[in-house]
Scaffold this motif. Structure first.
Motif, PDB file in Angstrom:
ATOM      1  N   VAL A   1     125.480  42.745  47.029  1.00  0.00           N
ATOM      2  CA  VAL A   1     125.154  41.612  46.164  1.00  0.00           C
ATOM      3  C   VAL A   1     125.346  40.307  46.937  1.00  0.00           C
ATOM      4  O   VAL A   1     124.467  39.436  46.926  1.00  0.00           O
ATOM      5  N   SER A   2     126.448  40.177  47.639  1.00  0.00           N
ATOM      6  CA  SER A   2     126.647  38.959  48.429  1.00  0.00           C
ATOM      7  C   SER A   2     125.646  38.890  49.581  1.00  0.00           C
ATOM      8  O   SER A   2     125.240  37.795  49.988  1.00  0.00           O
ATOM      9  N   ASP A   3     125.212  40.032  50.112  1.00  0.00           N
ATOM     10  CA  ASP A   3     124.145  40.035  51.122  1.00  0.00           C
ATOM     11  C   ASP A   3     122.876  39.406  50.548  1.00  0.00           C
ATOM     12  O   ASP A   3     122.154  38.697  51.250  1.00  0.00           O
ATOM     13  N   GLY A   4     122.606  39.674  49.272  1.00  0.00           N
ATOM     14  CA  GLY A   4     121.433  39.083  48.621  1.00  0.00           C
ATOM     15  C   GLY A   4     121.516  37.571  48.564  1.00  0.00           C
ATOM     16  O   GLY A   4     120.522  36.873  48.779  1.00  0.00           O
ATOM     17  N   PHE A   5     122.710  37.040  48.307  1.00  0.00           N
ATOM     18  CA  PHE A   5     122.885  35.588  48.290  1.00  0.00           C
ATOM     19  C   PHE A   5     122.652  35.011  49.684  1.00  0.00           C
ATOM     20  O   PHE A   5     122.064  33.944  49.843  1.00  0.00           O
ATOM     21  N   PHE A   6     123.118  35.732  50.704  1.00  0.00           N
ATOM     22  CA  PHE A   6     122.900  35.316  52.090  1.00  0.00           C
ATOM     23  C   PHE A   6     121.405  35.316  52.407  1.00  0.00           C
ATOM     24  O   PHE A   6     120.882  34.378  53.003  1.00  0.00           O
TER      25      PHE A   6
ATOM     26  N   PRO B   1     117.913  46.988  46.635  1.00  0.00           N
ATOM     27  CA  PRO B   1     117.974  47.554  45.284  1.00  0.00           C
ATOM     28  C   PRO B   1     119.369  47.500  44.667  1.00  0.00           C
ATOM     29  O   PRO B   1     119.514  47.558  43.454  1.00  0.00           O
ATOM     30  N   ARG B   2     120.387  47.335  45.481  1.00  0.00           N
ATOM     31  CA  ARG B   2     121.755  47.253  44.954  1.00  0.00           C
ATOM     32  C   ARG B   2     121.919  46.002  44.078  1.00  0.00           C
ATOM     33  O   ARG B   2     122.635  46.020  43.089  1.00  0.00           O
ATOM     34  N   VAL B   3     121.233  44.909  44.438  1.00  0.00           N
ATOM     35  CA  VAL B   3     121.286  43.686  43.628  1.00  0.00           C
ATOM     36  C   VAL B   3     120.605  43.929  42.283  1.00  0.00           C
ATOM     37  O   VAL B   3     121.093  43.483  41.248  1.00  0.00           O
ATOM     38  N   ASP B   4     119.485  44.653  42.292  1.00  0.00           N
ATOM     39  CA  ASP B   4     118.828  44.993  41.024  1.00  0.00           C
ATOM     40  C   ASP B   4     119.782  45.785  40.130  1.00  0.00           C
ATOM     41  O   ASP B   4     119.859  45.542  38.921  1.00  0.00           O
ATOM     42  N   GLY B   5     120.506  46.731  40.718  1.00  0.00           N
ATOM     43  CA  GLY B   5     121.470  47.522  39.962  1.00  0.00           C
ATOM     44  C   GLY B   5     122.579  46.660  39.378  1.00  0.00           C
ATOM     45  O   GLY B   5     122.984  46.835  38.229  1.00  0.00           O
ATOM     46  N   TRP B   6     123.069  45.722  40.175  1.00  0.00           N
ATOM     47  CA  TRP B   6     124.109  44.803  39.708  1.00  0.00           C
ATOM     48  C   TRP B   6     123.582  43.962  38.544  1.00  0.00           C
ATOM     49  O   TRP B   6     124.240  43.826  37.514  1.00  0.00           O
TER      50      TRP B   6
ATOM     51  N   LEU C   1     114.951  26.881  43.780  1.00  0.00           N
ATOM     52  CA  LEU C   1     115.793  27.998  43.372  1.00  0.00           C
ATOM     53  C   LEU C   1     114.944  29.180  42.927  1.00  0.00           C
ATOM     54  O   LEU C   1     115.249  30.330  43.245  1.00  0.00           O
ATOM     55  N   ASP C   2     113.854  28.920  42.213  1.00  0.00           N
ATOM     56  CA  ASP C   2     112.990  30.013  41.751  1.00  0.00           C
ATOM     57  C   ASP C   2     112.446  30.831  42.923  1.00  0.00           C
ATOM     58  O   ASP C   2     112.403  32.055  42.871  1.00  0.00           O
ATOM     59  N   LYS C   3     112.053  30.161  43.989  1.00  0.00           N
ATOM     60  CA  LYS C   3     111.525  30.874  45.159  1.00  0.00           C
ATOM     61  C   LYS C   3     112.632  31.577  45.940  1.00  0.00           C
ATOM     62  O   LYS C   3     112.469  32.704  46.389  1.00  0.00           O
ATOM     63  N   LEU C   4     113.756  30.914  46.117  1.00  0.00           N
ATOM     64  CA  LEU C   4     114.853  31.507  46.877  1.00  0.00           C
ATOM     65  C   LEU C   4     115.491  32.680  46.129  1.00  0.00           C
ATOM     66  O   LEU C   4     115.888  33.663  46.744  1.00  0.00           O
ATOM     67  N   ASN C   5     115.578  32.584  44.822  1.00  0.00           N
ATOM     68  CA  ASN C   5     116.250  33.614  44.031  1.00  0.00           C
ATOM     69  C   ASN C   5     115.584  34.980  44.181  1.00  0.00           C
ATOM     70  O   ASN C   5     116.263  36.005  44.159  1.00  0.00           O
ATOM     71  N   THR C   6     114.274  35.012  44.363  1.00  0.00           N
ATOM     72  CA  THR C   6     113.586  36.298  44.533  1.00  0.00           C
ATOM     73  C   THR C   6     114.030  37.010  45.808  1.00  0.00           C
ATOM     74  O   THR C   6     113.950  38.227  45.901  1.00  0.00           O
ATOM     75  N   LYS C   7     114.529  36.250  46.776  1.00  0.00           N
ATOM     76  CA  LYS C   7     114.987  36.846  48.031  1.00  0.00           C
ATOM     77  C   LYS C   7     116.308  37.599  47.873  1.00  0.00           C
ATOM     78  O   LYS C   7     116.667  38.399  48.728  1.00  0.00           O
ATOM     79  N   THR C   8     117.033  37.381  46.772  1.00  0.00           N
ATOM     80  CA  THR C   8     118.300  38.100  46.570  1.00  0.00           C
ATOM     81  C   THR C   8     118.066  39.592  46.380  1.00  0.00           C
ATOM     82  O   THR C   8     118.914  40.408  46.737  1.00  0.00           O
ATOM     83  N   THR C   9     116.909  39.947  45.825  1.00  0.00           N
ATOM     84  CA  THR C   9     116.617  41.361  45.553  1.00  0.00           C
ATOM     85  C   THR C   9     115.650  41.974  46.553  1.00  0.00           C
ATOM     86  O   THR C   9     115.441  43.185  46.543  1.00  0.00           O
TER      87      THR C   9
END
Length: 101
Positions: free
Chosen positions: A30-35, A75-80, A63-71
């Motif tokens: 999840v934190s990797d997704g933020f990175f 797939p672990r971010v989607d699960g979270w 933020l809308d464009k960057l937020n899509t990069k978290t997932t």
């Protein structure tokens, strides 16, 4: 800055807090997704049931464009995110199914 509420159930509130207490050990992706989204800083505050999420991003970024990069490829971010929906709800005035505003 985004806000949402936690559901009004003490058992679920404790589960939510437990997930966050062990997030970096059990949900490190999840934190990797933020990175990956290039968030400069992410802060979460709680006042009772209300959550406040502060996300710092680079100037001239969306933020809308960057937020899509978290997932993206994560797939672990989607699960979270799916798991966290059980514990969160929108504040007064949000549309059905709308959580973070």
């Amino acid at each position: 800055m985004l806000t949402a509420n936690l559901v009004a159930d003490p058992r679920l509130l404790n589960e939510y807090l437990d997930y966050h207490a062990t997030q970096f050990e059990k949900w490190s992706k999840v934190s990797d997704g933020f990175f990956n989204a290039q968030f400069q800083q992410l802060l979460l505050y709680r006042n009772g049931r209300q959550l406040m999420l502060v996300i710092s991003i680079r100037k001239h970024k969306s933020l809308d464009k960057l937020n899509t990069k978290t997932t993206e490829n994560n797939p672990r971010v989607d699960g979270w995110n799916t798991r966290m929906k059980k514990y969160q709800e929108g504040i007064s005035g949000t549309s059905p199914g709308e959580v973070w505003v």
